[in-house]
Design an enzyme around this catalytic site. Structure first.
Site, mmCIF file in Angstrom:
data_model
loop_
_atom_site.group_PDB
_atom_site.id
_atom_site.type_symbol
_atom_site.label_atom_id
_atom_site.label_comp_id
_atom_site.label_asym_id
_atom_site.label_seq_id
_atom_site.Cartn_x
_atom_site.Cartn_y
_atom_site.Cartn_z
ATOM 1 C CE LYS A 1 -0.769 0.192 5.045
ATOM 2 N NZ LYS A 1 -0.187 1.509 5.325
ATOM 3 C CG ASP A 2 3.348 2.315 2.851
ATOM 4 O OD1 ASP A 2 2.277 2.960 2.908
ATOM 5 O OD2 ASP A 2 3.866 1.772 3.843
ATOM 6 N NE ARG B 1 -6.073 3.083 8.115
ATOM 7 C CZ ARG B 1 -4.813 2.759 8.364
ATOM 8 N NH1 ARG B 1 -3.998 3.648 8.930
ATOM 9 N NH2 ARG B 1 -4.347 1.571 8.038
ATOM 10 N NE ARG C 1 3.989 10.283 8.908
ATOM 11 C CZ ARG C 1 5.036 10.921 8.396
ATOM 12 N NH1 ARG C 1 4.943 12.201 8.084
ATOM 13 N NH2 ARG C 1 6.160 10.288 8.171
ATOM 14 N NE ARG D 1 1.457 5.551 12.632
ATOM 15 C CZ ARG D 1 0.954 5.669 11.422
ATOM 16 N NH1 ARG D 1 -0.300 5.326 11.193
ATOM 17 N NH2 ARG D 1 1.673 6.129 10.418
#
Length: 312
Positions: free
Chosen positions: A80-81, A129, A146, A152
């Site tokens: 996904k990156d 999201r 971030r 996180r």
């Protein structure tokens, strides 16, 4: 070839991913594989949302330069990156077997989105999201988050957020899903994942010998699903600067597709849910994107990007 080098970021998740592929190559070919740990711009700039500083390519550029300079043969990414277009001289050689692609609600207090009190503080920097949370719960306060997964989780435990949203795959791979009281997968009918979420992408120097050695890593199911997903995003020209959710799930000889694009505040969106034959996968992502463009997707995403520049 007696030795291969994997260029990798130094985060816990990136190292897990690279170690996993290292182990698979060593088992398959009996050759030595070493890791070369590097910092990317995305690892250094942690106080600004990705959409403002250049997007997902910030996590791959330094690794790609290292490969092109002949210092390493491959890199392993969360798919996904990975940007939709690769530099000349590099090859996107494999997508691995998919881990759970769902997003997860992670909290010390609440087991579901429905349980969150009005005005709860939710941590995510993903426009995708943010959009889907606000479609469901416009009362929530969405705050930027971030840093790597451990950072996180620390911010969550310190009470900065009532909940945060993370990819379930990363939590599972690092075994961190046991470190928080509630880790609840969000149904894909509620939050459509990012294209390629849960899949590792292997990028390498475009040399026949290297491509041949790494091709065993490719998983057919993941290839079918992510071809549809990435083609859709590529045609819409959507990176992390705009909110796009896209998921294809192979089920026997059918593929279940869910796609959404819209405004970061959830005020307007286009959504598609459909089932196609597996035989249609090669060009369906392009077809679906063009179909949504006819419904105004390009204009909607342009306004979404303008809004994102003001809210991030």
């Amino acid at each position: 070839m007696k030795k291969m080098t994997i260029a990798t970021r130094g985060s816990a998740l990136a190292l897990w991913q690279s170690e996993h592929i290292k182990s698979e190559i060593e088992k398959e070919h009996g050759i030595e594989v070493e890791l070369k740990v590097m910092k990317t711009k995305g690892d250094i700039i942690l106080d600004t949302p990705l959409a403002k500083i250049g997007g997902k390519g910030l996590f791959t550029k330094e690794l790609e330069v290292d490969m092109l300079n002949g210092n390493s043969e491959l890199a392993v990414h969360s798919l996904k990156d990975v940007p939709m277009h690769l530099p000349e001289g590099l090859n996107f050689v494999a997508v691995t077997k998919r881990e759970t692609e769902n997003d997860a609600l992670v909290s010390e207090k609440y087991a579901s989105i429905e349980e969150l009190p009005k005005g709860s503080k939710i941590g995510t920097t993903s426009l995708r999201r943010r959009m889907q949370l606000l479609i469901l719960r416009p009362d929530l306060e969405i705050l930027s988050l971030r840093g790597n997964v451990n950072t996180r989780l620390r911010k969550l435990k310190e009470g900065e957020f009532d909940a945060i949203i993370l990819a379930s795959a990363g939590l599972k791979r690092l075994g961190l899903d046991k470190d928080v009281k509630y880790v609840t997968n969000i149904d894909k009918d509620v939050m459509i994942p990012a294209a390629g979420q849960g899949v590792l992408g292997v990028e390498c120097i475009d040399k026949p010998e290297i491509v041949e050695k790494l091709s065993f890593l490719n998983d057919e199911r993941s290839m079918i699903e992510t071809t549809i997903e990435r083609d859709f995003v590529r045609v819409l020209e959507g990176g992390c600067q705009v909110p796009i959710g896209m998921n294809a799930e192979l089920d026997g000889d059918k593929v279940i597709i869910k796609a959404i694009i819209g405004m970061p505040d959830g005020s307007e969106y286009l959504k598609e849910e459909l089932i196609i034959s597996k035989d249609e996968y090669k060009d369906f992502g392009v077809k679906l994107a063009n179909n949504m463009i006819e419904k105004g997707a390009k204009e909607l995403l342009k306004r979404a990007e303008e809004m994102a520049n003001h809210i991030l």
